[in-house]
Scaffold this motif. Structure first.
Motif: not given
Length: 181
Positions: A1-4, A15-17, A25-28, A108-111
């Motif tokens: 998972m990348t964090v930007t 952004t998960p793989r 599809a599958f993602c975490e 996903m967005l962290w607010i």
């Protein structure tokens, strides 16, 4: 998972793989270690889910009592998701960031607490899921007018055709809204 980090410090895009094959599809969608390393809380008190049709705008919502941090994602469909900095002491006060969240990008967005939040549905339907750090407190709930000209948010929809609740239509103007210190 990348964090930007977005243009608003503290608002993070995860952004998960996504692993796709002939079956689908599958993602975490959550990993405590990754979230903790990014500075997110690891205690969530409530999960919420809404389904909305194309052109619906929800927001801009926040709580001045029991402020909530939100980790938001789209289970199906596509939205433009918006976070507005409502911390008067912030150099980014009144600025916003808008990102597309969809079932395809799985982002996903962290607010964090101290931000207003809203989204507009770009697809025929969208399922919107989010975790929050504190419970809903109706006495502290506030709404800023979604189409406030001072914020100038591009919702990427025909705003004349927007479907907005009565409560959201009666939101406060940004200039007079109760905000955070």
């Amino acid at each position: 998972m990348t964090v930007t980090e977005t243009a608003l410090p503290g608002v993070l895009l995860f952004t998960p793989r996504v692993f796709s094959d002939a079956r689908g599809a599958f993602c975490e969608t959550y990993n405590e270690r990754v979230m903790q390393e990014a500075g997110l809380p690891t205690r969530w008190v409530q999960d919420n889910f809404s389904v909305s049709k194309q052109g619906v705008v929800r927001g801009l919502h926040y709580q001045v009592v029991q402020p909530q941090g939100k980790l938001v994602r789209v289970a199906f469909g596509r939205v433009i998701d918006v976070a507005v900095d409502l911390r008067r002491s912030s150099p980014h006060f009144g600025k916003h960031v808008a990102v597309e969240l969809s079932d395809e990008n799985a982002a996903m967005l962290w607010i964090p607490a101290g931000f207003g939040h809203g989204f507009a549905v770009l697809s025929e339907r969208a399922g919107f899921a989010y975790k929050v750090t504190d419970y809903y407190a109706p006495q502290g709930e506030r709404t800023i007018l979604w189409n406030d000209p001072d914020l100038a948010i591009d919702w990427q929809i025909d705003t004349a055709q927007a479907v907005v609740s009565d409560k959201d239509q009666q939101g406060q103007r940004f200039a007079s809204a109760e905000v955070f210190a």
